[in-house]
Design an enzyme around this catalytic site. Sequence first.
Site, PDB file in Angstrom:
ATOM      1  N   ASP A   1     -75.286  67.351   0.933  1.00  0.00           N
ATOM      2  CA  ASP A   1     -74.165  67.719   0.067  1.00  0.00           C
ATOM      3  C   ASP A   1     -73.761  66.639  -0.898  1.00  0.00           C
ATOM      4  OD1 ASP A   1     -73.684  70.106   1.148  1.00  0.00           O
ATOM      5  OD2 ASP A   1     -72.239  69.360   2.609  1.00  0.00           O
TER       6      ASP A   1
ATOM      7  N   ARG B   1     -67.634  72.997   8.298  1.00  0.00           N
ATOM      8  CA  ARG B   1     -69.039  72.929   7.859  1.00  0.00           C
ATOM      9  C   ARG B   1     -69.724  71.625   8.250  1.00  0.00           C
ATOM     10  NH1 ARG B   1     -70.023  70.722   3.423  1.00  0.00           N
ATOM     11  NH2 ARG B   1     -71.659  72.079   2.657  1.00  0.00           N
TER      12      ARG B   1
ATOM     13  N   GLU C   1     -38.538  72.656   0.607  1.00  0.00           N
ATOM     14  CA  GLU C   1     -38.631  71.354  -0.077  1.00  0.00           C
ATOM     15  C   GLU C   1     -39.198  70.264   0.810  1.00  0.00           C
ATOM     16  OE1 GLU C   1     -37.973  71.083  -3.461  1.00  0.00           O
ATOM     17  OE2 GLU C   1     -37.958  73.242  -3.094  1.00  0.00           O
TER      18      GLU C   1
ATOM     19  N   PRO D   1     -47.641  66.644   0.518  1.00  0.00           N
ATOM     20  CA  PRO D   1     -48.169  65.864  -0.615  1.00  0.00           C
ATOM     21  C   PRO D   1     -47.962  64.354  -0.448  1.00  0.00           C
ATOM     22  CG  PRO D   1     -46.321  67.283  -1.295  1.00  0.00           C
ATOM     23  CD  PRO D   1     -46.638  67.629   0.114  1.00  0.00           C
TER      24      PRO D   1
HETATM   25 CL1  6GU Z   1     -50.914  69.178   2.234  1.00  0.00          CL
HETATM   26  N1  6GU Z   1     -48.898  70.329   1.001  1.00  0.00           N
HETATM   27  C1  6GU Z   1     -48.191  70.661  -0.092  1.00  0.00           C
HETATM   28  N2  6GU Z   1     -47.070  71.386   0.035  1.00  0.00           N
HETATM   29  N3  6GU Z   1     -48.532  70.295  -1.310  1.00  0.00           N
HETATM   30  C2  6GU Z   1     -49.655  69.578  -1.408  1.00  0.00           C
HETATM   31  C3  6GU Z   1     -50.434  69.214  -0.320  1.00  0.00           C
HETATM   32  C4  6GU Z   1     -50.020  69.610   0.900  1.00  0.00           C
HETATM   33  N4  6GU Z   1     -51.488  68.490  -0.754  1.00  0.00           N
HETATM   34  C5  6GU Z   1     -51.345  68.423  -2.067  1.00  0.00           C
HETATM   35  N5  6GU Z   1     -50.245  69.074  -2.466  1.00  0.00           N
END
Ligand code: 6GU
Length: 262
Positions: free
Chosen positions: A168, A153, A115, A88
């Site tokens: 698209d 795609r 984590e 994230p």
């Molecule tokens: Cl790539 N990994 C995780 N664990 N959570 C996420 C993410 C990735 N992208 C958004 N949330």
Amino acid sequence: MNFVVLTIFPEMFNPFWEHGIIRRAIDRNKIRVSAIDIRDFAEGKHRVTDDRPYGGGCGMVMKPEPLGAAIREATQKAPLSKKILLTPQGRRFDSSVAHELSSSEGLIFICGRYEGVDERICLDFIDDEISIGDYVLTGGELAAMVIIDAVTRLIPGILGGRESAEKDSFSGGILEYAQYTRPRSFEGHDVPEILLSGDHKKIENWRLETSLIRTFLKRPDLFENRALSKQEIEILKKWCVDIERIIHNQSLYGPGALSGGQ
Ligand code: 6GU
């Protein structure tokens, strides 16, 4: 394109590989895919892949040795591949990142779990960090599938002419036009007459107009960083005039005063 996923849950990918356009792309040798179990690179009887964080705190951290060994082996097998950590904290995945990745020789995805991943992996073993949005998933596996799907795609020859990626949503920086199929009338809603007219010029213009309207209504932010063509500006201006006329008439005469005469 060669996709390799490093994960502690390789089985999660089986149903993903086995359906739809991804499956077709594999069958036609357009993509190669493999999910490698990080646990296969873990030492000891229990083949542990996580450990407690130095400095204390809650949660577990993915150990660097098995992950490092897995990335090293994947890199040896596919030396030109880009190594992407799914986290994230990464840069946000979108259509332009998908296009960028689609020109790569291959992609190696490292799916974090627990984590987080030991920082020393992020420093020395990774080319890029990608996130699919501002929320936290329990692991990178779903993110890997999202990215593989979106990138596949875009590979030439994957979609048939009817499904072309150029039309698209997002490919031209705006949302895709409104679509209809049979029946002509569904629960009181008819297909717009113009689509039945056979006038391709008019249909094309109508489609551009619906693209612009829905982008304006649903995702006005998409207009911020996109150059508008002359034709698009004309269409947007026409609405401005129409909207201003409605406001003007309403404020002068009240609702319904001009109905019948428009
Ligand atoms: Cl790539 N990994 C995780 N664990 N959570 C996420 C993410 C990735 N992208 C958004 N949330």
